[in-house]
Design a protein around this motif. Structure first.
Motif, PDB file in Angstrom:
ATOM      1  N   ALA A 226      -5.357  -5.097 -13.094  1.00 46.74           N
ATOM      2  CA  ALA A 226      -5.198  -4.831 -11.846  1.00 46.74           C
ATOM      3  C   ALA A 226      -7.085  -4.280 -11.825  1.00 46.74           C
ATOM      4  N   GLY A 227      -7.384  -4.058 -13.273  1.00 52.17           N
ATOM      5  CA  GLY A 227      -8.800  -3.814 -12.755  1.00 52.17           C
ATOM      6  C   GLY A 227      -9.414  -1.938 -12.399  1.00 52.17           C
ATOM      7  N   SER A 228     -10.128  -1.319 -11.847  1.00 49.83           N
ATOM      8  CA  SER A 228     -10.035  -0.476 -11.238  1.00 49.83           C
ATOM      9  C   SER A 228      -9.630  -0.406  -9.463  1.00 49.83           C
ATOM     10  N   GLY A 229      -8.750  -1.081  -9.181  1.00 50.56           N
ATOM     11  CA  GLY A 229      -8.091  -1.059  -7.783  1.00 50.56           C
ATOM     12  C   GLY A 229      -6.939   0.006  -7.810  1.00 50.56           C
ATOM     13  N   ARG A 230      -6.868   0.706  -6.823  1.00 42.89           N
ATOM     14  CA  ARG A 230      -5.701   1.520  -6.453  1.00 42.89           C
ATOM     15  C   ARG A 230      -4.601   1.117  -5.739  1.00 42.89           C
ATOM     16  N   VAL A 231      -3.193   1.684  -5.661  1.00 47.66           N
ATOM     17  CA  VAL A 231      -2.044   1.026  -5.134  1.00 47.66           C
ATOM     18  C   VAL A 231      -1.732   2.320  -5.038  1.00 47.66           C
ATOM     19  N   SER A 232      -1.341   2.316  -3.633  1.00 50.73           N
ATOM     20  CA  SER A 232      -0.289   2.881  -3.015  1.00 50.73           C
ATOM     21  C   SER A 232       1.209   2.978  -3.962  1.00 50.73           C
ATOM     22  N   ALA A 233       1.803   3.924  -4.890  1.00 51.89           N
ATOM     23  CA  ALA A 233       2.800   3.483  -4.829  1.00 51.89           C
ATOM     24  C   ALA A 233       3.796   4.500  -4.520  1.00 51.89           C
ATOM     25  N   ALA A 234       4.959   4.835  -4.120  1.00 52.69           N
ATOM     26  CA  ALA A 234       5.293   6.000  -3.537  1.00 52.69           C
ATOM     27  C   ALA A 234       7.078   5.259  -4.657  1.00 52.69           C
TER      28      ALA A 234
ATOM     29  N   ASP B  32      -7.947  -6.397  -6.204  1.00 49.66           N
ATOM     30  CA  ASP B  32      -8.876  -6.588  -4.859  1.00 49.66           C
ATOM     31  C   ASP B  32      -8.177  -5.242  -3.747  1.00 49.66           C
ATOM     32  N   GLY B  33      -7.083  -4.339  -3.903  1.00 50.90           N
ATOM     33  CA  GLY B  33      -7.065  -3.767  -3.447  1.00 50.90           C
ATOM     34  C   GLY B  33      -5.980  -3.619  -2.029  1.00 50.90           C
ATOM     35  N   GLU B  34      -5.507  -5.369  -2.406  1.00 49.37           N
ATOM     36  CA  GLU B  34      -4.269  -5.580  -1.264  1.00 49.37           C
ATOM     37  C   GLU B  34      -3.067  -4.742  -0.979  1.00 49.37           C
ATOM     38  N   LEU B  35      -2.773  -3.838  -2.654  1.00 50.92           N
ATOM     39  CA  LEU B  35      -1.496  -2.675  -2.574  1.00 50.92           C
ATOM     40  C   LEU B  35      -2.337  -1.585  -2.227  1.00 50.92           C
ATOM     41  N   HIS B  36      -3.093  -1.314  -1.604  1.00 50.50           N
ATOM     42  CA  HIS B  36      -3.706   0.166  -1.472  1.00 50.50           C
ATOM     43  C   HIS B  36      -3.755   0.358  -0.088  1.00 50.50           C
ATOM     44  N   VAL B  37      -2.610   1.008   0.811  1.00 47.82           N
ATOM     45  CA  VAL B  37      -1.710   1.883   2.828  1.00 47.82           C
ATOM     46  C   VAL B  37      -2.460   2.579   2.763  1.00 47.82           C
TER      47      VAL B  37
ATOM     48  N   GLU C 152       8.716  -2.972  15.609  1.00 44.99           N
ATOM     49  CA  GLU C 152       7.826  -1.925  15.076  1.00 44.99           C
ATOM     50  C   GLU C 152       7.357  -2.612  13.805  1.00 44.99           C
ATOM     51  N   VAL C 153       6.102  -2.506  13.052  1.00 38.33           N
ATOM     52  CA  VAL C 153       5.518  -3.048  11.904  1.00 38.33           C
ATOM     53  C   VAL C 153       5.382  -1.620  10.753  1.00 38.33           C
ATOM     54  N   PHE C 154       6.139  -1.231  10.306  1.00 39.73           N
ATOM     55  CA  PHE C 154       5.826  -0.056   9.544  1.00 39.73           C
ATOM     56  C   PHE C 154       4.713  -0.927   8.310  1.00 39.73           C
ATOM     57  N   GLU C 155       3.534  -0.175   8.237  1.00 40.31           N
ATOM     58  CA  GLU C 155       3.032  -1.084   6.512  1.00 40.31           C
ATOM     59  C   GLU C 155       2.863   0.595   5.495  1.00 40.31           C
ATOM     60  N   MET C 156       4.045   0.771   4.177  1.00 37.41           N
ATOM     61  CA  MET C 156       4.347   1.425   3.632  1.00 37.41           C
ATOM     62  C   MET C 156       4.181   1.383   2.456  1.00 37.41           C
ATOM     63  N   GLY C 157       3.605   2.656   2.418  1.00 38.04           N
ATOM     64  CA  GLY C 157       2.809   3.594   0.748  1.00 38.04           C
ATOM     65  C   GLY C 157       2.284   4.887   0.370  1.00 38.04           C
ATOM     66  N   GLY C 158       2.482   5.083  -0.605  1.00 37.64           N
ATOM     67  CA  GLY C 158       1.711   6.300  -0.653  1.00 37.64           C
ATOM     68  C   GLY C 158       0.712   6.793  -0.548  1.00 37.64           C
TER      69      GLY C 158
END
Length: 283
Positions: A163-171, A254-259, A191-197
Motif C-alpha cells: 500500500a506504500g504511503s496511501g491512506r485508507v478510510s477504514a471503519a 494510489d488513493g482509491e480507498l481514501h473516502v 441515493e449513492v453513499f460513498e462510505m469510509g471512516g
C-alpha cells in the motif's frame, strides 16, 4: 413493512439483523436468508423469519422476495462467481417488484481501477437497468481486515503489504452495518453513499499505533505488488485471490480507498470508530 436481508449468515448480515432489531423493527417483519439457515437459529428464536436464500438457486430468491418492501442485498463473497449470482438476485427482485433494493458494493465502484470492483460495477449496472428503486451502499475497507491479523503481526513484528504511503478510510464492520440499516429504512431510491471512516491512515501509521498500544515493536514492510501477491500465495492464499488482494493494496497506494465524503458518519449520526479504538478493542 417486510424487510429482507440476504447473506444474513455472514458477519455483516448478522450485525445488520441486530441493528434492525435495535431500531425497533418488529422481528416478524424481518426475513433473514442464507445458505445455512441453522446459523440464524438465535435470530429465529427472537421471531425473525428465517429461510434459505442461495444466490445460485433463483427459486430461493423468488420465494424470499415475494411481497418484500425493502431488500438489503449483501454482495456475495465468491470472486469469479459473483456476476451470475448477483444477476440472479437482480432478476428475482425485478420479477417480485420489490419496493426498494439496497446493495453493498465497494467505494468508488465507478472510478476505481481495482480488480475487485469489476463485479460490483457490473452489479450496479444490472440494478440500474432493472427499473427498481435502488440505493448504492459503497463500502470502504473494514478495520477488521487489519485488526483480525493482529496476533500474527505481533508474532512476526511485521505488517507486510503493497500500500506504500496511501491512506485508507477504514471503519468497523459494525459501523457499516448500522449505516446500511439507516439508509435501508430512510432512503427513497436513487441515493449513492460513498462510505469510509472519518480518519484515513497509512499502513505505517497503523503499525505505529499497534506498536504503541501493544508495547511491542511492529513495523510496516512495503513490497512491490507482484511480490506481495507471491508472499500471500506462499502462505496459502489461492493464487487468483492473492493477486486481487495485492491489487487492492495497490489501489490503496494510489488513493482509491481514501473516502472523504463523510457519508458514513452522516448516516450514523456520530463519528466512525477510530483506528485507535479498533486496535484497543482487538487487543
Amino acid at each position: 413493512m417486510t424487510i429482507v436481508v440476504t447473506a444474513a449468515t455472514g458477519l455483516l448480515g448478522r450485525l445488520v439483523l441486530t441493528e434492525l432489531l435495535k431500531k425497533g423493527v418488529p422481528a416478524a417483519d424481518i426475513v433473514a436468508g442464507g445458505r445455512s439457515v441453522e446459523k440464524l437459529s438465535d435470530f429465529a428464536g427472537q421471531g425473525v423469519r428465517v429461510q434459505v436464500i442461495d444466490y445460485d438457486k433463483p427459486e430461493t430468491l423468488t420465494a424470499a422476495f415475494t411481497g418484500a418492501d425493502r431488500v438489503l442485498f449483501i454482495s456475495g463473497s465468491e470472486a469469479g462467481r459473483r456476476i451470475p449470482q448477483h444477476n440472479n438476485v437482480v432478476n428475482a427482485a425485478k420479477a417480485a417488484q420489490v419496493g426498494l433494493i439496497a446493495y453493498t458494493g465497494i467505494a468508488g465502484a465507478d472510478s476505481t481501477t481495482m480488480k475487485l470492483a469489476s463485479d460490483h460495477l457490473a452489479t450496479e449496472a444490472a440494478l440500474k437497468a432493472s427499473g427498481l428503486p435502488v440505493v448504492l451502499l459503497r463500502h470502504g475497507w473494514y478495520l477488521e481486515n487489519y485488526t483480525d491479523q493482529i496476533a500474527g503481526a505481533l508474532e512476526r513484528g511485521v505488517v507486510a503489504g503493497a500500500a506504500g504511503s496511501g491512506r485508507v478510510s477504514a471503519a468497523t464492520r459494525a459501523d457499516f452495518a448500522a449505516a446500511d440499516v439507516e439508509a435501508l429504512l430512510s432512503s427513497k431510491g436513487g441515493e449513492v453513499f460513498e462510505m469510509g471512516g472519518d480518519e484515513a491512515f497509512t499502513m505505517t501509521e497503523y503499525a505505529a499505533e499497534l506498536s504503541k498500544q501493544s508495547g511491542q515493536e511492529v513495523r510496516y514492510q512495503n513490497l512491490p505488488t507482484d511480490k506481495y501477491a507471491e508472499m500471500l500465495a506462499g502462505v496459502g492464499v489461492p493464487g487468483p485471490f492473492a493477486e486481487i488482494l495485492a491489487d487492492c493494496d495497490r489501489g490503496i497506494r494510489d488513493g482509491e480507498l481514501h473516502v472523504g465524503t463523510g457519508d458514513l458518519s452522516n448516516l450514523l449520526g456520530r463519528p466512525t470508530t477510530s483506528l485507535s479504538e479498533a486496535i484497543q478493542a482487538a487487543l
